[in-house]
Design a protein around this motif. Structure first.
Motif: not given
Length: 457
Positions: A316-319, A343-355, A388-396
């Motif tokens: 995910x560091x390549x995102x 950066x906030x949007x990039x952070x959300x992308x890094x928290x997503x699992x990318x199937x 952003x739902x998945x990233x929000x859950x990760x943040x929680x």
């Protein structure tokens, strides 16, 4: 087998030329009028056309001009023949794009030489067109993760060899890019890179796609077709999703790899080629072998140099680098070259699992740009609801709480992405989207405008 079309109103010349050229190994078709010849050229692929100037229905040079106006990347080389040759006619024919000019009575030796040279010229033109196309899409492998650095090092080490390569990885990880990168750093980089997705071709046609055919072996198709093995001669053949080939096709590919020659469908003579094969698969081929779905001997022929492309969730560091690359690509395409992502949007992308891996990320970036035509910076609220739902859950889970500053902001973000989701389901059709949401079309337009959603039908 190369295909020659003879357009001449003299039956004796058509018959004699057809017999001579057929004896030389050419596939020959004849026509007595310009109209008949033009119809044949539009319907089938010819390498060389012998075109008489004096034809009963129209001037041969006018027919030549019309041939050059046909929209096709595979137009034939045209050799003008005439019993009343003049310097003026020869000059005009050359300006119109004729390869050469032959005078009647035809010299058999000169005619054969001109046809042979015209064949070579057409093949060189095809190769140059393909090479130019490949330069425009030269493979690059973006990323600074440990896995990508190791992959680039492996490419640099193995690319100059002629060893066959088998690339493993999930769908969307960029296996084709690895193949292109291998080719662009190989000793064959000045030759063509030909790709074939084995999963995208119906079983009845995969063999003809690989090896081509002769003598109208495919009903309704042109008289002949050069397969991917033949088109890749001297270069690289990339076989994507090789695990989806049938056992029958696998046996023929195995033989072609062993002998570097193959027999086109309907042909009587084998064709020798010099091809480096790079194959890719998203399947576990050893498991497929155990199930009897993949030949073990073909696996070992292909798996000389194995490559593994890790999924995006493992690097995910390549995102951020990938996002920057895709923003530049689509920004240029849509006239917005300076769009960035915060950066906030990039952070959300890094928290997503990318199937869907890198392909999913690329599609997401394009979608966000299209649906937000006025945004100079892509923010978290612009991202699809699923991300952003998945990233929000990760943040929680990390105890960071919600990212929205107020209830109004959260509601607008949810409404916005729900509308985007419905638009996506309706292929961007606002009328159908309004119906699915239970809204009046004008109401949906106002809502989209208030939420900053692009109106695009």
């Amino acid at each position: 087998m190369n295909h020659v079309l003879i357009v001449d109103d003299e039956a004796e010349i058509r018959t004699s030329l057809e017999a001579i050229l057929a004896e030389e190994g050419y596939l020959v078709t004849t026509a007595a009028t310009a109209t008949e010849g033009l119809t044949l050229i539009r319907d089938a692929a010819y390498d060389v056309v012998l075109l008489d100037i004096w034809l009963p229905d129209r001037d041969g040079l006018d027919a030549l001009a019309e041939i050059r106006r046909i929209e096709s990347a595979n137009l034939p080389e045209v050799v003008i023949i005439s019993g009343h040759g003049t310097i003026e006619a020869a000059v005009r024919a050359t300006k119109l794009g004729a390869y050469d000019f032959l005078e009647k009575p035809l010299s058999l030796e000169r005619t054969l030489i001109v046809i042979k040279n015209a064949m070579k010229a057409r093949q060189m033109r095809e190769d140059n067109q393909e090479f130019a196309r490949q330069l425009a899409i030269k493979g690059t492998v973006t990323g600074q993760s440990v896995a990508l650095k190791a992959l680039r090092q492996q490419i640099k080490l193995m690319a100059p060899t002629n060893g066959r390569v088998l690339i493993f990885g999930e769908s969307g990880t960029g296996k084709e890019l690895i193949g292109r990168a291998m080719h662009s750093e190989s000793l064959r980089k000045d030759r063509v890179f030909v790709e074939l997705n084995c999963a995208a071709i119906p079983e009845d046609y995969i063999e003809s796609e690989l090896f081509g055919y002769r003598n109208s072996a495919i009903p309704g198709g042109p008289p002949e077709k050069r397969g991917t093995f033949e088109r890749a001669d001297g270069g690289t053949l990339f076989l994507d999703e090789v695990g989806d080939m049938s056992l029958k096709t696998q046996a023929k590919v195995l033989r072609a790899l062993d002998e570097q020659r193959f027999l086109p469908v309907g042909a009587s003579h084998a064709i020798h080629v010099d091809v480096r094969v790079i194959a890719a698969t998203n399947k576990d081929l050893e498991e497929e072998i155990a199930r009897g779905n993949f030949r073990e001997d073909l696996f070992y022929r292909l798996n000389v140099i194995p490559f593994y492309v890790p999924p995006l969730r493992d690097r995910k560091e390549d995102i951020p680098l990938l996002v920057k690359e895709f923003l530049q690509e689509f920004g240029q395409q849509y006239g917005r070259p300076h769009v960035e992502m915060n950066e906030d949007a990039l952070s959300a992308l890094r928290q997503y699992h990318w199937p869907g891996n890198v392909r999913e990320l690329r599609n997401l970036v394009e979608r966000v740009l299209i649906l937000n035509p006025k945004a100079a910076r892509i923010e978290r609220k612009h991202l699809p609801m699923l991300v952003y739902r998945e990233s929000r859950d990760a943040a929680k889970n990390l105890g960071k709480g919600e990212e929205f500053g107020s209830l109004l902001e959260a509601r607008e973000a949810y409404e916005r992405d729900y509308i985007l989701k419905k638009l996506d389901e309706c292929n961007g059709n606002v009328t159908r989207t309004a119906e699915s949401l239970g809204l009046e079309r004008s109401h949906l337009y106002r809502k989209m405008k208030a939420l900053g959603v692009a109106i695009k039908e």
